[in-house]
Design an enzyme around this catalytic site. Sequence first.
Site, mmCIF file in Angstrom:
data_model
loop_
_atom_site.group_PDB
_atom_site.id
_atom_site.type_symbol
_atom_site.label_atom_id
_atom_site.label_comp_id
_atom_site.label_asym_id
_atom_site.label_seq_id
_atom_site.Cartn_x
_atom_site.Cartn_y
_atom_site.Cartn_z
ATOM 1 C CG ASP A 67 9.999 12.343 7.579
ATOM 2 O OD1 ASP A 67 9.218 11.955 6.693
ATOM 3 O OD2 ASP A 67 10.763 11.574 8.194
ATOM 4 N NE ARG A 96 6.574 11.721 -2.343
ATOM 5 C CZ ARG A 96 6.884 10.466 -2.047
ATOM 6 N NH1 ARG A 96 7.801 9.840 -2.731
ATOM 7 N NH2 ARG A 96 6.272 9.833 -1.070
ATOM 8 N NE ARG A 113 4.015 10.227 4.436
ATOM 9 C CZ ARG A 113 5.156 9.690 4.070
ATOM 10 N NH1 ARG A 113 5.606 9.880 2.860
ATOM 11 N NH2 ARG A 113 5.876 8.999 4.915
ATOM 12 N NE ARG A 142 11.169 19.628 -0.931
ATOM 13 C CZ ARG A 142 11.289 18.310 -0.978
ATOM 14 N NH1 ARG A 142 10.288 17.553 -0.640
ATOM 15 N NH2 ARG A 142 12.434 17.746 -1.341
ATOM 16 C CE1 TYR A 147 12.527 4.636 7.451
ATOM 17 C CE2 TYR A 147 11.090 4.965 9.337
ATOM 18 C CZ TYR A 147 11.259 4.719 7.988
ATOM 19 O OH TYR A 147 10.168 4.543 7.179
HETATM 20 O O1 1CP Z 1 0.777 15.646 4.547
HETATM 21 C C1 1CP Z 1 1.565 14.926 5.149
HETATM 22 O O2 1CP Z 1 1.170 13.985 5.847
HETATM 23 C C2 1CP Z 1 3.035 15.194 5.008
HETATM 24 C C3 1CP Z 1 3.867 15.184 6.243
HETATM 25 C C4 1CP Z 1 4.640 13.878 6.492
HETATM 26 C C5 1CP Z 1 4.366 12.930 7.482
HETATM 27 C C6 1CP Z 1 3.171 12.877 8.423
HETATM 28 C C7 1CP Z 1 5.822 13.479 5.823
HETATM 29 C C8 1CP Z 1 6.484 14.201 4.718
HETATM 30 N N1 1CP Z 1 6.297 12.339 6.443
HETATM 31 C C9 1CP Z 1 5.408 11.977 7.437
HETATM 32 C C10 1CP Z 1 5.541 10.860 8.386
HETATM 33 C C11 1CP Z 1 6.413 9.704 8.028
HETATM 34 N N2 1CP Z 1 7.673 9.712 7.495
HETATM 35 C C12 1CP Z 1 6.097 8.370 8.342
HETATM 36 C C13 1CP Z 1 4.829 7.951 9.043
HETATM 37 C C14 1CP Z 1 3.668 8.001 8.109
HETATM 38 C C15 1CP Z 1 3.532 6.891 7.139
HETATM 39 O O3 1CP Z 1 3.465 5.725 7.596
HETATM 40 O O4 1CP Z 1 3.455 7.166 5.947
HETATM 41 C C16 1CP Z 1 7.151 7.552 7.932
HETATM 42 C C17 1CP Z 1 7.255 6.053 8.046
HETATM 43 C C18 1CP Z 1 8.145 8.419 7.407
HETATM 44 C C19 1CP Z 1 9.470 8.023 6.891
HETATM 45 C C20 1CP Z 1 9.626 8.472 5.487
HETATM 46 N N3 1CP Z 1 9.907 9.758 5.135
HETATM 47 C C21 1CP Z 1 9.439 7.727 4.298
HETATM 48 C C22 1CP Z 1 9.069 6.241 4.240
HETATM 49 C C23 1CP Z 1 10.261 5.408 3.893
HETATM 50 C C24 1CP Z 1 9.997 3.919 4.096
HETATM 51 O O5 1CP Z 1 10.513 3.370 5.083
HETATM 52 O O6 1CP Z 1 9.266 3.318 3.288
HETATM 53 C C25 1CP Z 1 9.640 8.590 3.220
HETATM 54 C C26 1CP Z 1 9.584 8.273 1.758
HETATM 55 C C27 1CP Z 1 9.937 9.879 3.766
HETATM 56 C C28 1CP Z 1 10.173 11.142 3.038
HETATM 57 C C29 1CP Z 1 9.019 12.074 3.045
HETATM 58 N N4 1CP Z 1 8.369 12.538 4.179
HETATM 59 C C30 1CP Z 1 7.375 13.424 3.811
HETATM 60 C C31 1CP Z 1 7.406 13.538 2.384
HETATM 61 C C32 1CP Z 1 6.514 14.456 1.565
HETATM 62 C C33 1CP Z 1 8.431 12.690 1.928
HETATM 63 C C34 1CP Z 1 8.848 12.468 0.490
HETATM 64 C C35 1CP Z 1 10.110 13.205 0.199
HETATM 65 C C36 1CP Z 1 9.973 14.369 -0.702
HETATM 66 O O7 1CP Z 1 8.890 14.903 -1.033
HETATM 67 O O8 1CP Z 1 11.055 14.787 -1.153
#
Ligand code: 1CP
Length: 350
Positions: free
Chosen positions: A84, A39, A35, A48, A159
């Site tokens: 994602d 954000r 990540r 964004r 999910y």
């Molecule tokens: O730099 C990076 O790593 C960004 C790319 C990235 C990756 C590798 C994003 C963007 N998501 C992910 C993978 C991801 N998504 C995982 C596996 C990694 C981890 O364990 O953190 C998981 C579980 C998700 C699911 C997901 N997507 C969540 C978690 C929800 C929960 O169950 O707690 C969330 C909040 C998202 C949204 C998301 N994905 C990525 C971003 C930047 C965001 C936030 C939304 C936004 O900025 O509007």
Amino acid sequence: MTTTAATAATTPADGAFLKAVRGEPVPHTPVWFMRQAGRSLPEYLAVREGVGMLESCMRPELVVEITMQPVRRYGVDAAIFFSDIVLPLKAVGVDLDIVPGVGPVVASPVRTLADVEAIPDLTPEHVPFITEAVAGLVSELGATPLIGFAGAPFTVASYLVEGGPSKDHARTKAMMFGAPDVWDALMRKIAGIAAAYLEVQVAAGASAVQLFDSWAGALTPDDYRTAVMPHSARVLAAAGELGVPRIHFGVGTANLLGLMGEAGADVVGVDWRTPLPAAIAQVGDRAIQGNLDPTLVFAPTEVMTARAAEVIEAGRAARGHVFNLGHGVIPATDPDQLKRLTEFVQGYRL
Ligand code: 1CP
């Protein structure tokens, strides 16, 4: 071996990240952050503005820009593709959204065999924007490797079955325990989608892949071995056939690291709760990735770097070591502190 020539890689294959992954001597311990895009960066929030999360993942020029932002700012040793884990599901037509402040939300959760069979398999035609974004990135990144990724079957299933984020994954595990035929079909479906999605990224130029099984820590080793591992192994084997190294990561996996390696990983990602020596003992002759507590960036810099030094030193006992946080960058993280951490790791004399 620390020489200027070794530091100045000219292709991804010559760089510290892929050398560490292959277990070769490195000029410095390579570092990137899960990540790292997102954000915590003001430049991310700026691009964004007014663009939904999934929409941003489908616009190649935005994916390139957001993926490059932490590479420019920190000079990390690898880029992680901005996308994602639920994006490939969206691409094949599953009705879902990523809701700000919540995460992925699925309109009609998957509960029956018919629900599973209604999900199409993924082909490259579903994701032309991924091919375009990866190809654009690879030319912009030059010698910096791009890590492609997919969600592992268990974590993505959570999910789909829960309909959104879950703490205990109760409905998901209830399906695993009580409806093995539906579970098996669902895991096969997601594994096929993940393998195809990784293949698209590698074909377009990704240098390595990471399989995120973030929620695998909810499973006992026996349940992981019988109901989950064979499906993750299929995804990792498919990626291995493409000739790229595979990183396999989950959270709370202290008792699963050996199995996660055996599933077919070249590198096992370790969360911050497991001391690296204990992780290395489990994974055997594989490289490891991790595992600084992501909250240490909120501590005074000298406290953070002292802990980072401990992680680097512990990593020396592994076949190879890629420095990372033990989970994703926390949104409130000060980017300047991550910059200092990157410089510290890259400047640390092995
Ligand atoms: O730099 C990076 O790593 C960004 C790319 C990235 C990756 C590798 C994003 C963007 N998501 C992910 C993978 C991801 N998504 C995982 C596996 C990694 C981890 O364990 O953190 C998981 C579980 C998700 C699911 C997901 N997507 C969540 C978690 C929800 C929960 O169950 O707690 C969330 C909040 C998202 C949204 C998301 N994905 C990525 C971003 C930047 C965001 C936030 C939304 C936004 O900025 O509007």
